[in-house]
Design a protein around this motif. Structure first.
Motif, short mmCIF file in Angstrom:
data_model
loop_
_atom_site.label_atom_id
_atom_site.label_comp_id
_atom_site.label_asym_id
_atom_site.label_seq_id
_atom_site.Cartn_x
_atom_site.Cartn_y
_atom_site.Cartn_z
N UNK A 137 0.86 -1.18 0.00
CA UNK A 137 0.00 0.00 0.00
C UNK A 137 0.90 1.23 0.00
N UNK A 138 0.53 2.28 -0.65
CA UNK A 138 -0.78 2.60 -1.15
C UNK A 138 -0.85 2.53 -2.69
N UNK A 142 -5.30 -3.92 -9.30
CA UNK A 142 -6.44 -4.28 -10.15
C UNK A 142 -6.89 -5.69 -9.81
N UNK A 143 -8.21 -5.89 -9.71
CA UNK A 143 -8.79 -7.20 -9.44
C UNK A 143 -9.81 -7.48 -10.54
N UNK A 155 -12.18 -6.31 -1.52
CA UNK A 155 -12.47 -5.69 -0.22
C UNK A 155 -11.28 -5.78 0.73
N UNK A 156 -10.62 -6.92 0.76
CA UNK A 156 -9.44 -7.08 1.62
C UNK A 156 -8.37 -6.08 1.23
N UNK A 157 -8.09 -5.96 -0.07
CA UNK A 157 -7.04 -5.07 -0.53
C UNK A 157 -7.37 -3.61 -0.20
N UNK A 163 -5.18 1.18 -3.33
CA UNK A 163 -6.18 1.83 -4.18
C UNK A 163 -6.68 0.77 -5.15
N UNK A 164 -7.89 0.29 -4.94
CA UNK A 164 -8.38 -0.90 -5.65
C UNK A 164 -9.27 -0.51 -6.82
#
Length: 328
Positions: A137-138, A142-143, A155-157, A163-164
């Motif tokens: 982080x930070x 990408x998911x 959500x975990x990340x 920054x997801x």
């Protein structure tokens, strides 16, 4: 005394049934518990592999499932961390009763709804990759793929300070992701041109080649790519050359997202573990840091045939399905 058991099994390709099965009345070992299943959760990705026989040659019938909340009925003499009537999360199949060793269950935090606690099994799948990654982080992550594993991953990340940016072509899944508090949710990375070449970490939870191609082109130089979703079958006609060229000139590190590359239990020099991830995930769900309300539907185990068929043909709307064994 338990005389017989009931279990959901794949009895043939694209066939699921609730069947009677034997219960072996063996003496309880000192390190074992016996539990009655309260709820169990379907893993859409892993279980579909066997249900659809993507790899070919599956020998049926097949036991299925690996996430259940049990009410403890009996405890062995060496078991000290749970007592009768308490709840544990076990890596058990979809069946009414299970015999579980001390090393194979995690006590559920007091006061958690069983249907919330069982979802704690799934953030742990991607937490393995997060723990291994060099990207901190930070930075942006990408998911791709917002089934239950991808939704939990994103959500975990986000909770851990990344920054997801989360992607899925299915609008229903995107709406669910937004309702869980994810801030940047899109159909594909093409909708976020400013992201290109800036993300440090990419986590594919879809198992689809086209998703991996889209991630590679948006990673910064020296970024990490984790392949968490199982690539059950070929989904494009593309050649590997474009992918290999992008990896080579992008200095990308490609990693298996295999969950069990962490040890099951912590030790003095290896504090991170799969069970530790599950335990922490349940705590985050309990504390509202990971949202799970309204992401699941509940069915009786006897409805397993229509449930698995609905997952296979995409007609089920919620992200995941929970079986309620009180209805057996």
């Amino acid at each position: 005394m338990i005389q017989t058991n009931q279990a959901i099994k794949f009895t043939g390709e694209q066939q699921a049934s609730l069947v009677q099965c034997d219960w072996e009345p063996l003496p309880l070992a000192a390190d074992e518990i016996i539990g009655r299943t309260i709820v169990s959760l379907i893993s859409n990705g892993s279980e579909m592999g066997a249900y659809m026989d993507y790899s070919g040659g599956m020998k049926y019938p097949v036991e299925t499932g690996y996430a259940a909340i049990l009410e403890v009925l009996e405890v062995g003499e060496a078991v000290t961390n749970v007592g009768k009537g308490e709840h544990v999360l076990a890596l058990s199949p979809h069946q009414a009763y299970s015999r579980v060793k001390f090393s194979d269950y995690i006590p559920v935090p007091a006061g958690m709804k069983p249907e919330h606690a069982v979802i704690g099994r799934f953030p742990a799948v991607s937490m393995t990759s997060m723990i291994h990654s060099r990207i901190r982080p930070t930075e942006s992550v990408m998911v791709t793929g917002l089934g239950v594993v991808g939704l939990m991953c994103a959500q975990v990340m986000q909770h851990c300070g990344y920054e997801v940016y989360a992607f899925d072509p299915n609008e229903g899944r995107r709406a669910t992701a937004r309702s869980c508090g994810l801030r940047h949710v899109y159909a594909s990375p093409d909708e976020v041109p400013g992201l290109k070449g800036t993300a440090g970490l990419a986590m594919d939870c879809s198992g689809r080649e086209e998703a991996v191609y889209s991630l590679i082109t948006n990673l910064r130089k020296g970024g990490d790519l984790y392949l968490i979703g199982v690539p059950w079958y070929r989904s494009t006609e593309k050649f590997a050359h474009e992918l290999l060229r992008s990896i080579f000139y992008g200095f990308i590190q490609v990693n298996s997202g295999f969950e069990w590359s962490l040890p099951r239990h912590s030790s003095e020099f290896h504090p991170n573990s799969s069970h530790g991830s599950i335990r922490k995930a349940m705590e985050w769900i309990r504390d509202g840091l990971i949202q799970v309300e309204n992401i699941y539907d509940i069915y009786a185990p006897s409805a397993c045939g229509e449930v698995y068929a609905g997952i296979a043909d995409g007609t089920l709307k919620k992200t995941c399905v929970i079986f309620d064994w009180s209805l057996v």
